[in-house]
Design a protein around this motif. Sequence first.
Motif, short mmCIF file in Angstrom:
data_model
loop_
_atom_site.label_atom_id
_atom_site.label_comp_id
_atom_site.label_asym_id
_atom_site.label_seq_id
_atom_site.Cartn_x
_atom_site.Cartn_y
_atom_site.Cartn_z
N GLN A 305 1.44 -1.22 -35.88
CA GLN A 305 1.84 0.11 -36.09
C GLN A 305 1.95 0.73 -34.79
OE1 GLN A 305 -2.49 0.99 -37.82
NE2 GLN A 305 -1.20 2.12 -39.48
N SER A 306 3.14 1.81 -35.12
CA SER A 306 3.38 2.38 -33.69
C SER A 306 4.52 3.47 -34.29
CB SER A 306 4.15 1.44 -32.74
OG SER A 306 4.33 2.02 -31.53
N LEU A 307 5.00 4.58 -33.39
CA LEU A 307 6.08 5.30 -33.58
C LEU A 307 7.22 5.07 -32.57
CD1 LEU A 307 4.17 8.73 -33.81
CD2 LEU A 307 4.97 7.15 -35.79
N HIS A 308 8.24 4.78 -33.26
CA HIS A 308 9.54 4.50 -32.07
C HIS A 308 10.65 5.47 -32.30
CE1 HIS A 308 8.92 -0.31 -32.24
NE2 HIS A 308 7.74 0.39 -32.10
N THR A 309 10.89 6.04 -31.24
CA THR A 309 12.21 6.98 -31.44
C THR A 309 13.05 6.74 -29.89
OG1 THR A 309 12.59 9.39 -31.22
CG2 THR A 309 10.72 8.58 -29.85
N VAL A 310 14.42 7.17 -30.17
CA VAL A 310 15.22 6.91 -29.03
C VAL A 310 15.53 8.54 -28.69
CG1 VAL A 310 17.42 5.98 -28.20
CG2 VAL A 310 15.82 4.70 -29.93
N VAL A 311 15.79 8.76 -27.65
CA VAL A 311 16.10 10.27 -27.15
C VAL A 311 16.99 9.99 -25.86
CG1 VAL A 311 13.91 11.22 -27.83
CG2 VAL A 311 14.04 10.30 -25.31
N ILE A 312 17.74 11.24 -25.69
CA ILE A 312 18.76 11.37 -24.49
C ILE A 312 17.59 12.01 -23.44
CG2 ILE A 312 20.69 12.24 -23.71
CD1 ILE A 312 21.21 10.43 -26.04
N GLY A 313 17.34 10.94 -22.20
CA GLY A 313 16.46 11.28 -21.42
C GLY A 313 17.14 11.96 -20.17
N PRO A 314 16.58 11.54 -19.01
CA PRO A 314 17.03 12.03 -17.57
C PRO A 314 18.35 11.25 -17.35
CG PRO A 314 14.67 11.71 -17.38
CD PRO A 314 15.15 11.19 -18.94
N ARG A 316 21.20 11.84 -18.98
CA ARG A 316 21.82 11.42 -20.20
C ARG A 316 21.83 10.08 -20.50
NH1 ARG A 316 21.73 15.59 -23.07
NH2 ARG A 316 23.64 14.66 -24.19
N LYS A 317 20.57 9.23 -19.95
CA LYS A 317 20.55 7.91 -20.38
C LYS A 317 19.78 7.77 -21.61
CE LYS A 317 22.08 5.55 -16.68
NZ LYS A 317 23.25 4.84 -16.97
N ARG A 318 19.97 7.10 -22.98
CA ARG A 318 19.42 6.95 -23.94
C ARG A 318 18.17 6.00 -23.77
NH1 ARG A 318 22.65 6.29 -29.08
NH2 ARG A 318 21.64 4.35 -29.31
N ILE A 319 16.88 6.44 -24.08
CA ILE A 319 15.71 5.68 -23.77
C ILE A 319 14.96 5.59 -25.03
CG2 ILE A 319 15.61 6.44 -21.45
CD1 ILE A 319 13.62 8.40 -22.08
N GLU A 320 14.10 4.53 -25.39
CA GLU A 320 13.28 4.22 -26.24
C GLU A 320 11.79 4.34 -25.86
OE1 GLU A 320 11.86 0.87 -29.27
OE2 GLU A 320 13.49 0.17 -27.76
N VAL A 321 11.13 5.18 -26.72
CA VAL A 321 9.69 5.49 -26.43
C VAL A 321 8.98 4.96 -27.74
CG1 VAL A 321 8.21 7.28 -26.01
CG2 VAL A 321 10.43 7.63 -25.21
N GLN A 322 7.94 4.19 -27.36
CA GLN A 322 6.96 3.77 -28.41
C GLN A 322 5.63 4.38 -27.93
OE1 GLN A 322 6.98 -0.65 -27.67
NE2 GLN A 322 9.05 -0.78 -28.35
N ILE A 323 5.09 5.22 -29.41
CA ILE A 323 3.72 5.95 -29.18
C ILE A 323 2.74 4.97 -29.99
CG2 ILE A 323 2.73 7.92 -29.18
CD1 ILE A 323 5.68 9.23 -29.12
N ARG A 324 1.63 4.74 -29.36
CA ARG A 324 0.54 4.24 -30.41
C ARG A 324 -0.86 4.54 -29.75
NH1 ARG A 324 2.66 -1.59 -28.24
NH2 ARG A 324 4.47 -1.00 -29.48
N SER A 325 -2.03 4.26 -30.55
CA SER A 325 -3.23 4.52 -30.10
C SER A 325 -3.61 3.09 -29.47
CB SER A 325 -4.07 4.77 -31.33
OG SER A 325 -4.22 3.32 -31.83
N THR A 326 -4.73 3.10 -28.42
CA THR A 326 -5.23 1.98 -27.90
C THR A 326 -5.23 0.92 -28.80
OG1 THR A 326 -6.22 3.60 -26.37
CG2 THR A 326 -6.98 1.25 -26.22
N GLU A 327 -6.01 1.06 -29.74
CA GLU A 327 -6.30 -0.02 -30.80
C GLU A 327 -4.97 -0.61 -31.23
OE1 GLU A 327 -8.54 -0.85 -35.12
OE2 GLU A 327 -9.20 0.67 -33.95
N MET A 328 -3.95 0.42 -31.70
CA MET A 328 -2.82 -0.23 -32.11
C MET A 328 -2.09 -0.93 -31.06
SD MET A 328 -1.25 3.11 -33.94
CE MET A 328 -2.03 4.33 -34.93
N ASP A 329 -2.04 -0.71 -29.71
CA ASP A 329 -1.50 -1.13 -28.59
C ASP A 329 -2.01 -2.91 -28.31
OD1 ASP A 329 0.28 -1.37 -26.41
OD2 ASP A 329 -1.49 -1.76 -25.35
N ILE A 330 -3.43 -2.90 -28.52
CA ILE A 330 -4.00 -4.16 -28.43
C ILE A 330 -3.62 -5.02 -29.55
CG2 ILE A 330 -6.16 -5.49 -28.34
CD1 ILE A 330 -7.42 -3.26 -27.16
N ILE A 331 -3.65 -4.41 -31.06
CA ILE A 331 -3.20 -5.38 -32.11
C ILE A 331 -1.65 -5.65 -32.16
CG2 ILE A 331 -2.94 -5.07 -34.72
CD1 ILE A 331 -5.56 -3.71 -34.66
#
Length: 716
Positions: A305-314, A316-331
């Motif tokens: 489980q996680s949220l994945h997104t790609v954004v135009i960051g600093p 103008r570089k494309r960067i991938e960000v994954q967002i999850r809870s502590t339990e999700m990260d361990i799993i």
Amino acid sequence: MIRQFELVDMVKAYDPDLDEMRLNRAYVFSMKAHGMQKRASGDPYFSHPLEVAGILTEMQLDCDTIVTALLHDTIEDTVATYEQIEELFGQDIAKMVDGVTKLSELEYTSESSKQAENFRKFLLAMSNDIRVLLVKLADRLHNMRTLHYIKKPEKRARISRETLDIYAPLAERIGMQELMNELEDLAFPHVYPEAHESIMKRLDYLYANTENVRDEVIRELEKIFAENFLDAEVIGRRKQPYSIWKKITYRNVSLENQADLFAFRVIVDDIEDCYKALGVVHKTWQAVPGLLKDYISMPKPNGYQSLHTVVIGPQRKRIEVQIRSTEMDIIAEKGVAAHWRYKNDASKKDGVHYRWLQDLLEIMEHAADPEEFLEHTKIAMYQNQVFCFTPKGELINLPAGATVVDFAYAVHTKVGDTCVGGKVNGEPAQLNRVLANGDQIEILRSNAQKPHKNWEQFVATGKAKAAIRRYTRQEQKKEYIALGEEILKHSFEQEEREYNKKAITSAAKKLNLKGGSGTVFEKVGSGEISDRKVLEIVFPSLKNKNETKGTGSIVVDTKRPHKAGDNQLPIKGLTPGLDVHISKCCHPLPGDRIVGIVAEGKGIMVHTIDCEALDVYTETPEDWLDLSWSPPEDSVDIFQGRVDMSLKHMTGAMASVLSLVAQDEANVSNIKINERSADVFRIELDLEVRDAKHLTDVITALRASKYVSSIERAFT
């Protein structure tokens, strides 16, 4: 090497109720069993099971699993037995050790067969206790970490290929991302050495020039989360070389254009904060359309489980960000092993809840041979997912490229077998419709429907392919049985013998065939056994009658015996003293224009003048003989001709063909089914005829049959 007391302390750190005596007993038993054995590195062999146990303590696994790790090679590599382990450590541990063992009591014709059969056994054990897989993966990880001690590069490559094909995907399927990444990166340089070297050089350059971007992204993310009162940990790490190479290879993405040379992970407290953090990121930086993936509401099959997104960051570089809870990260990192941390009552049989594992077991049960099972297993494990729904809202995950038929088989094998169509999002859809994320599929069924062989051309899942092949084999077997029985009935009639099914059953015993008369019919129908052989077993007197017939592609009546080399063939122009052979590539018959080729060690080979095989002799005209047929008027010689025929798939079709052949005083000596479909069979018939005109008469009669779509003489 880990000391005995150190291993005990490592386990007690997370399991205060450890059975310390049993762990010590396993340590000593394994050490004594392996004795003076050495590894390729020169270290004592016992260091290997000890390191495997150490890897599993990092996953905080229970005492039984650690004991199994210490013992996992004793049955295979020492004189220890299953019974000894069961007596000393109990049935559960004995079964797990046996499940991890790679021993095979069978002999195989190839390494691939052996690998596949071992994997079948392993999956069976794993389905009963998922810890078997965890021990096996830890075993493979340590072997890969020490692979460089193996001197032969081809052996390193073979072990690494097996790791990429089997063990890394298995680690991914139970959610052990961290372990999968390490296995892949350890195997990568041995399987694709040039690609590995090239990518590593390029990555070193790119990372050196983008390190400042990583630091800037981390600072910016920490800042915006603090401003929005979100307690979040931000981590930026390099992506694994093998995962990058896979994207370059399979997605045709250049190294410079990848958005995820770095992966930025945001770890928050709970699900609500995950979505808040996503909103903050999208508010700050522009999101790249189509690249948002919500694996929280639609988890992957392995529980990820996680949220994945790609954004135009600093910058103008494309960067991938994954967002999850502590339990999700361990799993996400530890997969099924994390269940021991979060579930005090974690069932040792968690494996049975993995739908993909159940699919593999079903494939394994019905695969025709080990190689086919391994093929479907790889298909089932390599899955870029699409998520679809049943009309009741049940989530079904499928590989990219999956179709309506794949969805039907994913619901249930019977649903797939009887699928006639579907509705995708309420609209009628054909069976080969490729599904997309979020599609809702309703399967339309009919009990009159049966799987078609051509479905295999467009389905994407191993389960669907295996089911279609299984049905095709079953139908083919029925057809062979029916065809074989018709052929034998006809042969009995030709010899003026009474057809008796009990006699066929008796022949099966003499041929050492299990399954009685049905197996004999199948073998005759498929061409594996000739009808003549069955007749000679049932009626031994026929064998004596046939012994005076020639060999190869010529059958000569007893009134006119013929032996290779005696030049009694009715052919003019032969060289005295040389053996003569009728070519099997073109089956020349009296009446055909023929030539002879003098072949060293073979004598004279007789071909039709237009035989394609003659092309290789164009540079040696001295080997050619101008021949011609000169059969006497009272000739009773029998020759073999061949025809290609398309026969309609109708009841009684083959019986009609055999009857027409008999009416023209010819005989079928062999039948080979080359292609089959729901409508027609493409069949190769070998016919015993007198000459070319006789064969033409038979073809003309068959061409007029309502059952025959087309028929031509074959010259190959």
